[in-house]
Structure formats: structure tokens, C-alpha cells
Scaffold this active site. Structure first.
Site, PDB file in Angstrom:
ATOM      1  N   THR A  43       0.711  -1.218   0.159  1.00  0.00           N
ATOM      2  CA  THR A  43      -0.034   0.109   0.097  1.00  0.00           C
ATOM      3  C   THR A  43       0.868   1.393   0.067  1.00  0.00           C
ATOM      4  OG1 THR A  43      -2.097   0.927   1.126  1.00  0.00           O
ATOM      5  CG2 THR A  43      -0.156   0.297   2.543  1.00  0.00           C
ATOM      6  N   CYS A  48      -3.286   8.827   5.783  1.00  0.00           N
ATOM      7  CA  CYS A  48      -3.957   7.446   6.094  1.00  0.00           C
ATOM      8  C   CYS A  48      -2.818   6.556   6.754  1.00  0.00           C
ATOM      9  CB  CYS A  48      -4.433   6.412   4.931  1.00  0.00           C
ATOM     10  SG  CYS A  48      -5.853   7.094   4.030  1.00  0.00           S
ATOM     11  N   HIS A  65      -5.964  -0.224   5.485  1.00  0.00           N
ATOM     12  CA  HIS A  65      -5.763   1.175   4.959  1.00  0.00           C
ATOM     13  C   HIS A  65      -6.950   2.217   5.266  1.00  0.00           C
ATOM     14  CE1 HIS A  65      -3.630   3.759   1.663  1.00  0.00           C
ATOM     15  NE2 HIS A  65      -4.207   4.737   2.250  1.00  0.00           N
TER      16      HIS A  65
END
Length: 202
Positions: A43, A48, A65
Site C-alpha cells: 500500500t 492514512c 488502510h
């Protein structure tokens, strides 16, 4: 039909990573992935955060996430904003347990919470995300084996649940706005989606 932004869903973007010579799964904002096999979960994080959680004995692991909904400066784990994060954590942990992970064998590694989106920097979203994930794991008594939080750069995370190994690449010279665009769209979905239902903290 699930509510966008609030209900986490399983990542489906699979590809073969030539660098690591293994199957890989890309997790986007609002997604998570769990596995019992030897794959790498990837990711890219800005404001985030991702929690990488595994059963250290069985090698069953996964990653989420997520971002807290904007509009609350509270770090309280029961606040309306934090319920988005709480749901993301609950979905990941519950799925791991369904696959056979043991609650007392879980360990976590957490990443993200950078100040990379000017629109979110004023409300300290990255800071709140980072503090939330640490508070949540402390409340749930899941030890944090490693962390790389805050800073001003996006990060690319490679997580290997089978071994627990994580590789973090700081995207210091990133010239495209893909991360910012994805997180801005995700943030907008969170604001629009109603917070409904109870979140079970366990």
C-alpha cells in the site's frame, strides 16, 4: 449495497511483484486484505494509516488502510470520527481470527499518518490517525512490534505476513499526486457516509 467509506472491503487488486518474485496484493484507502499464504501486501500511505497484524506463530496476517473521518479533534476511541478507524480495525482482526489466528498471538506493525495533504494538515488528520491506531492497539492489548508514523512524506509499505517482515520506502521525490488524490476522495466519502451501527471493541 455497502456504505462507501465506512464499510471496509477486501482488496482485489492482485499482481505479480517482480522485485520480490512473489504474488502481491495492493490495498487502497478503505480496503484491507488478509491471507494464510506467502504473499506481499502493498500500500501507499499519506495521511492514512495501515495496521499490519499477524499471528506470529501461524503466519496468518493482514493489512488495512484507513483514515478517521474529519471534523473531530478527539482522540477518544469511542468518538464518532474514531468509529471509522475502529470499524477498520475490527474488520481486519475479526477476519484474521476467522482464518485461525489466535487472539493472544497477534502482533502489529503500524505505518503512515504523514502530513502530506495541505487540506488535512490544519485538522491534524495524520496525527489523529497515528494516535488512534496506537491507542486502539493498546486498548486491545495487541503489542506493537514496530512503527513508522508521522513525518511529511508518503510511504510505500511492503508487508510479508508469513514472516512479519516489512519494508518501508519513503517517497521523498514523488512528483505525482496519486496518493493525495486517492486520500482526498476517500476523505470526501467518509464525510458523506453516515456513521451507523455499533462497533464492537474486543
Amino acid at each position: 449495497m455497502t456504505t462507501p467509506g465506512f464499510v471496509e472491503h477486501l482488496a482485489r487488486n492482485r499482481y505479480f511483484d517482480r522485485n520480490f518474485n512473489t504474488e502481491a496484493v495492493k490495498v487502497l484507502p478503505g480496503e484491507y486484505f488478509v491471507t494464510t499464504t506467502d504473499v506481499v501486501i502493498v500500500t501507499v500511505l499519506g495521511s492514512c494509516v495501515s495496521a499490519c497484524i499477524r499471528d506470529r506463530d501461524k503466519g496468518i496476517g493482514g493489512m488495512n488502510h484507513f483514515m478517521l473521518a474529519d471534523g473531530s479533534n478527539s482522540h477518544d476511541i469511542a468518538s464518532a470520527s474514531a468509529r471509522y478507524g475502529g470499524y477498520a480495525m475490527e474488520v481486519l482482526i475479526n477476519h484474521l481470527l476467522k482464518l485461525g489466528a489466535r487472539r493472544d498471538a497477534l502482533e502489529a506493525k503500524v505505518f503512515g499518518g504523514g502530513r502530506v495533504m495541505s487540506v488535512l494538515t490544519a485538522s491534524n488528520v495524520g496525527d489523529r490517525n497515528a494516535q488512534f491506531v496506537l491507542d486502539y492497539l493498546a486498548t486491545e492489548r495487541i503489542p506493537v512490534a514496530a512503527q513508522d508514523l508521522l513525518d511529511i512524506y508518503p510511504r510505500k509499505i511492503y508487508y510479508f505476513p508469513k514472516t512479519g517482515k516489512v519494508r518501508v520506502k519513503k517517497l521523498v521525490r514523488m512528483h505525482n499526486d496519486t496518493v493525495v488524490k486517492r486520500e482526498r476522495e476517500y476523505s470526501a466519502r467518509l464525510v458523506e457516509a453516515p456513521v451507523a451501527g455499533d462497533v464492537e471493541l474486543f
